[in-house]
Motif scaffolding. Structure first.
Motif, short mmCIF file in Angstrom:
data_model
loop_
_atom_site.label_atom_id
_atom_site.label_comp_id
_atom_site.label_asym_id
_atom_site.label_seq_id
_atom_site.Cartn_x
_atom_site.Cartn_y
_atom_site.Cartn_z
N GLN A 26 0.83 -1.21 0.00
CA GLN A 26 0.00 0.00 0.00
C GLN A 26 0.87 1.26 0.00
O GLN A 26 0.59 2.22 -0.73
N ALA A 27 1.91 1.24 0.82
CA ALA A 27 2.81 2.40 0.90
C ALA A 27 3.56 2.61 -0.41
O ALA A 27 3.80 3.76 -0.82
N GLU A 28 3.95 1.55 -1.07
CA GLU A 28 4.63 1.66 -2.36
C GLU A 28 3.70 2.29 -3.40
O GLU A 28 4.11 3.18 -4.16
N LYS A 29 2.47 1.83 -3.45
CA LYS A 29 1.51 2.39 -4.39
C LYS A 29 1.26 3.87 -4.08
O LYS A 29 1.15 4.70 -4.99
N LEU A 30 1.16 4.17 -2.79
CA LEU A 30 0.97 5.56 -2.39
C LEU A 30 2.14 6.42 -2.81
O LEU A 30 1.96 7.53 -3.33
N SER A 31 3.35 5.92 -2.61
CA SER A 31 4.54 6.71 -2.95
C SER A 31 4.59 7.02 -4.44
O SER A 31 4.98 8.13 -4.84
N ILE B 56 -10.35 22.40 3.21
CA ILE B 56 -10.26 20.95 3.16
C ILE B 56 -10.50 20.56 1.71
O ILE B 56 -11.61 20.66 1.19
N VAL B 57 -9.45 20.11 1.03
CA VAL B 57 -9.54 19.80 -0.40
C VAL B 57 -10.14 18.40 -0.59
O VAL B 57 -11.06 18.21 -1.39
N PHE B 58 -9.62 17.42 0.13
CA PHE B 58 -10.22 16.08 0.13
C PHE B 58 -9.79 15.34 1.38
O PHE B 58 -8.84 15.73 2.07
N SER B 59 -10.52 14.25 1.66
CA SER B 59 -10.26 13.46 2.87
C SER B 59 -10.25 11.97 2.56
O SER B 59 -11.07 11.49 1.77
N ASN B 60 -9.34 11.25 3.19
CA ASN B 60 -9.28 9.80 3.14
C ASN B 60 -9.25 9.28 1.69
O ASN B 60 -9.91 8.29 1.36
N MET B 61 -8.47 9.92 0.85
CA MET B 61 -8.33 9.51 -0.55
C MET B 61 -7.49 8.23 -0.60
O MET B 61 -6.40 8.18 -0.04
N GLN B 62 -8.02 7.22 -1.27
CA GLN B 62 -7.31 5.94 -1.38
C GLN B 62 -7.29 5.41 -2.82
O GLN B 62 -7.15 4.21 -3.04
N GLU B 63 -7.40 6.30 -3.79
CA GLU B 63 -7.49 5.84 -5.17
C GLU B 63 -6.21 5.10 -5.62
O GLU B 63 -6.26 4.27 -6.53
N HIS B 64 -5.09 5.39 -4.98
CA HIS B 64 -3.85 4.71 -5.34
C HIS B 64 -3.91 3.22 -5.09
O HIS B 64 -3.19 2.44 -5.69
N LEU B 65 -4.79 2.79 -4.17
CA LEU B 65 -4.91 1.36 -3.86
C LEU B 65 -5.65 0.60 -4.95
O LEU B 65 -5.66 -0.63 -4.94
N GLN B 66 -6.27 1.34 -5.87
CA GLN B 66 -6.99 0.70 -6.97
C GLN B 66 -6.06 0.38 -8.14
O GLN B 66 -6.47 -0.26 -9.11
N VAL B 67 -4.82 0.84 -8.05
CA VAL B 67 -3.88 0.63 -9.13
C VAL B 67 -3.40 -0.82 -9.13
O VAL B 67 -2.96 -1.34 -8.09
N ASN B 68 -3.48 -1.47 -10.27
CA ASN B 68 -3.03 -2.86 -10.36
C ASN B 68 -1.56 -2.92 -10.79
O ASN B 68 -1.09 -2.10 -11.59
N ASP B 69 -0.83 -3.86 -10.24
CA ASP B 69 0.57 -4.03 -10.60
C ASP B 69 0.70 -4.59 -12.01
O ASP B 69 -0.15 -5.29 -12.49
#
Length: 206
Positions: free
Chosen positions: A35-40, A193-206
């Motif tokens: 998750q952290a790698e995708k976020l980075s 507050i521009v956005f909150s709890n954004m997790q779209e990076h976790l939808q990225v497939n390797d």
């Protein structure tokens, strides 16, 4: 303009074991590191940070270091960003806590701390101090300043309350999932507050 990119750490071992974490120092799981790698990767495409500052607890530290490695930046560790000190509950299974340390009827009040821990007022105070100190240190910069803050769910809620000057007894909580990202701005004395709890990076497939 000041931008604060506030991030909760990735999945930790305590998350999947059903433990009260707080000050218990569990590392990330393999999924948490992924998750952290995708976020980075997501962050690198969108931001240039003037500073990356993190809680020193392992789950946040690992997340921040993965981001720092990707951005080719050092990480500054600050104990004020640590999660709430949950005292005797740290590391215990949730079933153990219910059995051995039940909450008082009606729940603990905002000013009440679990044994050897800190109250929500104490946690808010730490968040207030961290945010005030950070903003004071960059207040004279004329250029846009973007700070990455890596912390924990409870502390992030308190930073949010502090940022918006919410009352000390407010019942507003901020949802923060694994590597959830919050973007806050200060522009022309306006807090946005521009956005909150954004997790779209976790939808990225390797």
């Amino acid at each position: 303009m000041i931008e604060l990119v506030v991030i909760r750490h990735g999945q930790s071992l305590a998350d999947i074991e059903g433990r009260h974490e707080g000050r218990a120092d569990f590392p990330l799981t393999d999924l948490g590191r992924e998750q952290a790698e995708k976020l980075s990767e997501w962050l690198k495409e969108r931001y240039t940070f003037d500073m990356i500052v993190s809680s020193p607890l392992k789950r946040a530290k690992e997340t921040a270091e993965i981001i720092g490695h990707k951005m080719n930046q050092p990480v500054v560790f600050n104990e004020d960003l640590m999660e709430c000190n949950n005292g005797v509950l740290a590391g215990l299974l949730r079933e153990e806590v219910k059995r051995n340390y039940p909450e008082p009827e009606g729940g603990r009040k905002y000013f009440q701390a679990v044994e050897k821990g800190e109250s929500l007022i104490d946690l808010r105070s730490r968040a207030e101090y961290f945010l005030a100190n950070l903003l004071h240190s960059i207040k004279d910069r004329e250029d846009k300043t973007t700070i990455c803050i890596v912390s924990h769910g409870g502390l992030t809620t308190m930073l949010y309350r502090s940022f918006l000057n919410l009352p000390i007894d407010t019942n507003i909580w901020l949802a923060s999932g694994d590597t959830g990202v919050h973007l806050w701005r200060i522009k022309d004395d306006k807090k946005i507050i521009v956005f909150s709890n954004m997790q779209e990076h976790l939808q990225v497939n390797d």
